[in-house]
Design an enzyme around this catalytic site. Structure first.
Site: not given
Ligand code: PLP
Length: 356
Positions: A169, A193, A101
């Protein structure tokens, strides 16, 4: 019986959230219509959106200068919008690379300026979070990923970036524990999540950091506009945001401190078994282990499908590891119960008993 859902994302949501969402799908707020049919400019939906924004503020005790927006396009879109809104024209941004990511975030930032990757754990297959680095003080911002969903590593301390604003993030660990949001200039998290269903992404930003790049951009890319228009610059994903609101209410009811205690209990039970069990080993280094996603491998990879079948028989789903890491990954988001973790531990013990 409902399966024990260890999926990494889209992930488990509280039962009551799904129940209430399904009711709203049929009929919402005494209108006789589905929530899907109601105008986002109408009073009912505006009030719903307002509550979702203010619950985020309340749960994270956000200072007044912070703006909140629920956007579309996933966390992945923010990889581009963050540098677009915050990387000074002709300037640079500092990043830590902790895997997939953040690697994608780095690639996106390069469209807007220079990227200084101040640390990376790539040479160690991202099993740790680098701690030894210096952030150049002329960077527009310093970017970190708080929980590396794929590798099962997590940042356990607020990074030191001097006077450079921090961007984080938190897609896979926001609302998993209390934290000081004012330490960060921008926090973002895709919903699917720990916040709600897929379809929306939470962006929280210190508005004093915006509008300073010297760059013009289309309105849909502009965080300032999204905040000003209360996440309704265009038609917002109303149902997804409603799912977030219900989850945020559930989080408030539990209390963030209490949620953290439960999350730590679940993680320590599972890691204790991973460390004890002679058939398994953990993938991430111990000090950086994630309380959300535990990655583990079998000493004998030939037994992987056997282990997976045993888990399936115990009504456990979602534990296959990410294709880039292999092995297994058990994601223990807020809504996963301790009983589910205990069910997985039982399978691990039975597996050892049979095959050791
Ligand atoms: C799942 C995830 C993403 C991507 O998310 P999307 O909504 O599919 O773009 C980015 N960063 C982290 C840490 C993630 O777990």
């Amino acid at each position: 019986m409902r399966p024990h859902n260890f999926s990494a994302g889209p992930s488990i949501l509280p039962q009551e959230v799904m129940q209430q969402m399904s009711e709203a799908l049929i009929e919402y707020g005494g209108t006789g219509l589905s929530i899907l049919e109601l105008s986002h400019r109408g009073e009912l939906i505006e009030a719903m959106m307002e509550e979702a924004h203010s619950l985020v503020r309340e749960l994270l005790q956000l200072p007044d200068n912070y703006g909140v927006a629920f956007l579309s396009g996933g966390a992945t879109t923010q990889f581009a919008l963050i540098p677009c809104n915050m990387l000074k024209n002709g300037g640079k941004a500092a990043y830590i690379d902790t895997g997939t990511w953040s690697t994608k975030a780095i690639a996106n930032a390069k469209f807007y300026g220079d990227v200084d990757v101040v640390a990376s754990s790539e040479s160690e297959s991202f099993v740790r979070v680098p701690k030894d680095y210096k952030v150049p003080q002329d960077a527009s911002y310093f970017y970190v990923t708080s929980n590396n969903t794929i590798y099962g590593t997590q940042l356990h301390e607020t990074p030191d970036s001097g006077s450079v604003p921090k961007v984080i993030d938190m897609s896979s660990d926001i609302f998993a524990k209390p934290f000081d949001a004012s330490e960060y200039g921008l926090i973002f998290a895709s919903a699917q999540k720990n916040v709600g269903p897929a379809g929306t992404t939470l962006v929280i930003v210190d508005q004093e950091l915006l509008g300073k790049t010297g760059r013009t951009m289309p309105p849909m890319f502009d965080y300032q506009l999204h905040i000003k228009k209360r996440s309704a610059l265009n038609t917002p994903p109303v149902l997804a945001i409603f799912g977030c609101l219900l989850t945020l209410r559930w989080i408030k009811k539990q209390g963030l401190a209490n949620i953290e205690t439960i999350n730590k209990t679940k993680a320590s039970l599972l890691y204790k078994e991973i460390d004890r069990n002679s058939m398994l080993y953990g993938k991430a280094v111990k000090e950086d282990r994630s309380i959300m996603n535990a990655t583990f491998l079998l000493n004998d990879p030939a037994l992987e499908s056997t282990f997976l079948n045993m888990a399936q028989e115990a009504n456990i789903v979602g534990i296959k590891g990410h294709r880039s890491v292999g092995g297994f990954r058990a994601s223990m988001y807020n809504a996963l119960s301790i009983e589910s973790v205990k069910a997985l531990i039982e399978v691990m013990q039975e597996f050892e008993h049979k095959y050791a």
